[in-house]
Every structure is written in structure tokens, then in C-alpha cells.
Design an enzyme around this catalytic site. Sequence first.
Site, PDB file in Angstrom:
ATOM      1  N   ARG A 142       0.853  -1.186   0.000  1.00  0.00           N
ATOM      2  CA  ARG A 142       0.000   0.000   0.000  1.00  0.00           C
ATOM      3  C   ARG A 142       0.890   1.236   0.000  1.00  0.00           C
ATOM      4  O   ARG A 142       1.900   1.290   0.712  1.00  0.00           O
ATOM      5  CB  ARG A 142      -0.926   0.021   1.214  1.00  0.00           C
ATOM      6  CG  ARG A 142      -2.067  -0.990   1.150  1.00  0.00           C
ATOM      7  CD  ARG A 142      -3.085  -0.607   0.080  1.00  0.00           C
ATOM      8  NE  ARG A 142      -4.250  -1.472   0.092  1.00  0.00           N
ATOM      9  CZ  ARG A 142      -4.413  -2.526  -0.699  1.00  0.00           C
ATOM     10  NH1 ARG A 142      -3.440  -2.851  -1.555  1.00  0.00           N
ATOM     11  NH2 ARG A 142      -5.517  -3.243  -0.658  1.00  0.00           N
ATOM     12  N   GLU A 154      -2.733   8.119  -4.560  1.00  0.00           N
ATOM     13  CA  GLU A 154      -2.987   7.198  -5.663  1.00  0.00           C
ATOM     14  C   GLU A 154      -4.375   7.469  -6.233  1.00  0.00           C
ATOM     15  O   GLU A 154      -5.347   7.489  -5.468  1.00  0.00           O
ATOM     16  CB  GLU A 154      -2.897   5.755  -5.157  1.00  0.00           C
ATOM     17  CG  GLU A 154      -2.899   4.727  -6.270  1.00  0.00           C
ATOM     18  CD  GLU A 154      -2.636   3.318  -5.776  1.00  0.00           C
ATOM     19  OE1 GLU A 154      -3.466   2.434  -6.065  1.00  0.00           O
ATOM     20  OE2 GLU A 154      -1.610   3.106  -5.099  1.00  0.00           O
ATOM     21  N   HIS A 195      -0.337   0.398  -9.949  1.00  0.00           N
ATOM     22  CA  HIS A 195      -1.079  -0.598  -9.170  1.00  0.00           C
ATOM     23  C   HIS A 195      -1.534  -1.743 -10.082  1.00  0.00           C
ATOM     24  O   HIS A 195      -2.704  -2.102 -10.143  1.00  0.00           O
ATOM     25  CB  HIS A 195      -2.294   0.039  -8.485  1.00  0.00           C
ATOM     26  CG  HIS A 195      -2.662  -0.656  -7.199  1.00  0.00           C
ATOM     27  ND1 HIS A 195      -3.155   0.006  -6.100  1.00  0.00           N
ATOM     28  CD2 HIS A 195      -2.616  -1.975  -6.845  1.00  0.00           C
ATOM     29  CE1 HIS A 195      -3.394  -0.848  -5.128  1.00  0.00           C
ATOM     30  NE2 HIS A 195      -3.084  -2.060  -5.555  1.00  0.00           N
TER      31      HIS A 195
END
Length: 347
Positions: free
Chosen positions: A260, A289, A308
Site C-alpha cells: 500500500r 494514488e 497498481h
Amino acid sequence: MKIRQKDCVCEIPQHAAVLGDEHAAELAPRVESGPIAILPERRDNGTPGGTTVFLDAVESAGGVVSELNAETRGLIWLSYKKSAELGEVLDANPQLTWVQLPWAGVDAYADVLTRCARPGLVFTSAKGSYAQPVAEHALAMTLALLRALPRRARATSWDAVPRGISLYRKNITIIGAGGIARELIRLLEPFDVTITVVRRSAGQVPGAFSTVTTDRLDKALISADVVVIAAALTGETRHLIGAKELALMKKSAVVVNIARGPLVDPDALVVALNAEKISGAALDVTEPEPLPDGHPLWTAENILITPHMADTPEMTAPLLAERIRSNVTAFLAGERFTGVVDPSAGY
């Protein structure tokens, strides 16, 4: 390759789940079973074929899919972004006894998990389901950094300066002891590396040379050639890697984050990279993000960023479907669920 079960066609996953020892099969309180709702029902939930593959998974395990109503006892929630909506659904449906979440990390649902936790309601996640593709991505990013591929990929003229080092017999520190860490340990075996795992609880991780608790993180960083972050994001782990931790690392060391984004302080990372306090960083996740255009991370020295994409919907859909199938079987039989979430711990 596909197999047929109870008149539905189910895709055999390309990958298999890899679980940490504390999550392989947890005993949750036996809950009342019944029909299962799948929400949101739209086809734009980020998976190939929308909800069809998950409906097939429920039915292949003997479950009954229905609209959400007073008889519904199970809920498969397929949206990562709509955590507030999930909370509203749980508030309005106290009859629900089991909720399956779509991702391994549940930080996006932290507030909902805490507020809506109640006796007789079990949350399960996909923890371990995506370990193989994510660990594969971590290995690829590690090799790319050590071989200076971010610099090579951006070159527009011949660069004869020798750069790049080998992964063989390096010291690897992996932060986290779940499925991703365990699969990465397996993938690293041919390189004859020395692996230190940093985890929250005590207990040796198979394949690691050393396993230490988080209070010894600093010592594990000092000797590392590669630091791979594969931990859960909680209130305690936010900015786990910041200016102090980066300063402890070798100038030749690299950081890889496939967990993360907020586990790493982005401002501190930019400073460390541009001042050559560490050799490089590879991020599949960022804070914020999506990473906005013009953010300093994009132009930091020896940085590799993927959006991602350590696992893609084509990889994850069959893996989540398999987790759903196994947990529906457990739900109906009153057996052990896989991937039980501890709302107080946040994973």
C-alpha cells in the site's frame, strides 16, 4: 483451461492462493447460512465479465444467489471504492452473517469494519489469493532496479557506463509475513539470498534465514540490499518507511513497495532518491494514488512506478472466484472460513 461444475463453466486459475500461517484457515463463530447477494451488480465492477464469474462460483459451491432481502445471510461485495455504501447496506441489513470482501488488503473498509462489527457477523477477505502474481511483480521490479533498467529504459543515446548488480547472494529484508512474502521467498530461492522477515508477531517464517518482530525493523534495514514492503496498512504502519528508516539503509540498497502506498513517506523517499541516500525504488502503489502528473516521484532518481498493476483483473477474477467458492462451501457447512478479517487489527 476450463472445467464444468453443475452446468456452469469455471476457469481454472493460473495462480494458486498462498496464505500466511495465521490466516490459512481461521475458525470463526458458526453463523446462520442462507441465500447470498452479490453487490454491486453492475458489470463495471472491474472484473472480466462483471459478476458472472462470481455467480458461477457461488452456485458451483451449492449456494443460492438472490436479491438482497430479509432472507439473505451472505453478501459478496465487489467494489473497492464504495466502502461507505457497504456500511449503509450493513446498517440496513442486520440479518447478514457473512461478508466476502474483494481484495487482500481491507484498509479501504477500515471505518466500516470497525463501526459495523457485531457478534454473528464474519468478514472475510481475499488475503493470500493474489500472492503469486504480486510476488512475481515484486521480483521483476527488484531485478529491474538492480540492473538499472529504469535508467536504461529512458535512455535516448548509448550509455557505456557500467551499471547494475546481481541479485545473487544479496541480503533481502521483507516486511510482512503473509502470502506475498511467502511466495516471494519461494521465488527467491534460486538466487541463494539471505532473507530476513519482519513481522508483527513472533514465529519463524519458513524459508527465511531470520524472522524478527517489528521492534527490530531498524536493524533489519541496516544490512539489507533489497527491502520489499508487503505489509498490511493500518494506523500503526502508516509511513512505516520514512526519513529515519531510509537513512539507515545502505546507499546501494533499493526499496520495493507492492503493498500500500502510505506505508512509505513519499516526500522522504523523493529526498532519499535525489540525494542518492539509497540506490533506487520501485513502487506499484503510491501516496497519493493515482499519482498525479507532475508529482516529484515521477522524476526522482532511479524510480520505477507501475500503476497498481501487480495483479490485473484477468489474474484476480478467477482467484477471487475460487476464494468465494471455498468460503461459500464453509458458509453452508458451518466450517472454517479462509481469510477471516480481524476488524480491530485492520487485516
